[in-house]
Write an enzyme that holds these catalytic residues in place. Sequence first.
Site, PDB file in Angstrom:
ATOM      1  N   ASP A 140      -6.711   2.514   7.657  1.00 12.62           N
ATOM      2  CA  ASP A 140      -8.109   2.071   7.570  1.00 12.62           C
ATOM      3  C   ASP A 140      -8.259   0.573   7.682  1.00 12.62           C
ATOM      4  O   ASP A 140      -9.349   0.073   7.984  1.00 12.62           O
ATOM      5  CB  ASP A 140      -8.717   2.507   6.235  1.00 12.62           C
ATOM      6  N   GLY A 178       0.819  -1.202   0.000  1.00 14.31           N
ATOM      7  CA  GLY A 178       0.000   0.000   0.000  1.00 14.31           C
ATOM      8  C   GLY A 178       0.854   1.254   0.000  1.00 14.31           C
ATOM      9  O   GLY A 178       1.682   1.442   0.891  1.00 14.31           O
ATOM     10  N   GLU A 231     -19.167  17.735   1.725  1.00 15.40           N
ATOM     11  CA  GLU A 231     -18.314  18.457   0.780  1.00 15.40           C
ATOM     12  C   GLU A 231     -18.798  18.275  -0.657  1.00 15.40           C
ATOM     13  O   GLU A 231     -18.802  19.226  -1.445  1.00 15.40           O
ATOM     14  CB  GLU A 231     -16.869  17.995   0.956  1.00 15.40           C
TER      15      GLU A 231
END
Length: 426
Positions: free
Chosen positions: A302, A13, A173
């Site tokens: 996460d 990652g 947003e």
Amino acid sequence: MTGNAKHRVVIVGGGFGGLMAAQKLAGSGLDITLVDRRNHHLFQPLLYQVATAALATSDIAWPIRSLVRGKEDIKTLLGSVTGVDKEAREVLLEDGARIPYDSLILATGARHAYFGHDEWEPNAPGLKTLEDATAIRRRLLLAFEQAEREPDEARRKALLTFVIIGAGPTGVELAGTITELAEASMRGDFRNIRPEDARVVLIEAADRVLLNFVPELSAYALDALRKLGVEVELGRAVTEIDREGVVYGGQRLAARTVIWAAGVQASPAAKWLDVEADRAGRVKVEADLTVPGYPEIFVVGDTALALRPDGRPVPGVGDAAKQGGKHAAATIKARLAGTKPPTFAYKHAGDLATIGKRAAVIDFGWLKLKGFPAWWVWGVAHIYFLIGVKNRLFVSITWLLQLLSGRRSARLITQGDASGRWEHRP
């Protein structure tokens, strides 16, 4: 390891956590391999601005190889991980390759989750990658283009109705900036429709927007959204999504563009490792972010379910991933040096969300701001964390021009069928 062989660290990652770990390990005399299925590092907090034509993809993403250039001990590989052989200590790739490791850091992030309704995804895409952002941008812009040619009033209204599901920071947003895209950026560009008549609906199952903020700031955000013209529906869960629209609170709303911002699901790292995970797929890690029974494997960001001293989970934000990557790197170096590894203690930097281009809410704990001053702080903070002087300068100029003129320069319909056929069904 024996002899002169270097300690092998594999990082899966290239996001906030993985890149931070690689940078902190560089120069330590280790053999570091960074694997990602994409060749770029993404600044996710501004992904919604790509989706709404405010910024270009290159403004918020950078090739991973360029970010580790000059660090000769880091090898970058483009590949998709499919599993981990814990006993052999090897990472398995989709093409059959195996990468051996002595220490492994999994920082593979998360994707959107549909709470058991994966069939909704084709009609309500989420926003986690550049591909997601450009696909959503395409849907948004095509909706206006098709509405310009649509003679039927009901279908035209459906094309000009945009639904966002989930009123967390991403949903808020998106709702604010889609409204401004229609009312300011596209005003006067069409002849048969008025883009400013577009309807933006934000649906949230909870009783307020921005649940991670204090009620006072949530109330301000709700008021700011409504002043922009966003229709906010609270306490009404979505029960159906199809190509024609959504059903929520027992009523149907015709809409051809629906965006999902309601939940996330961790990467399949827990399945790779065959270890315990929570309902969101996050690996339940030890206090030092290692996998129970496998101290050589770290899970950060996460992908990990890490708990604070008070029992609350560490939030799935970029700064938490950075802190996790930094901790994993420091622990590996301490172990090799024979010193005491550090203790992981997450420090929450604060929560930020913007509502359009002139308002925001910020909660630093010790300081709470709202309105235009908060928007300036939000902008400065995001520009600061962008990589490279060129990107900071370009984004600053782009935002200033948008603030003054309302125009957006990234309104390009790309990455679709070369024939130009519509994505929306008539």
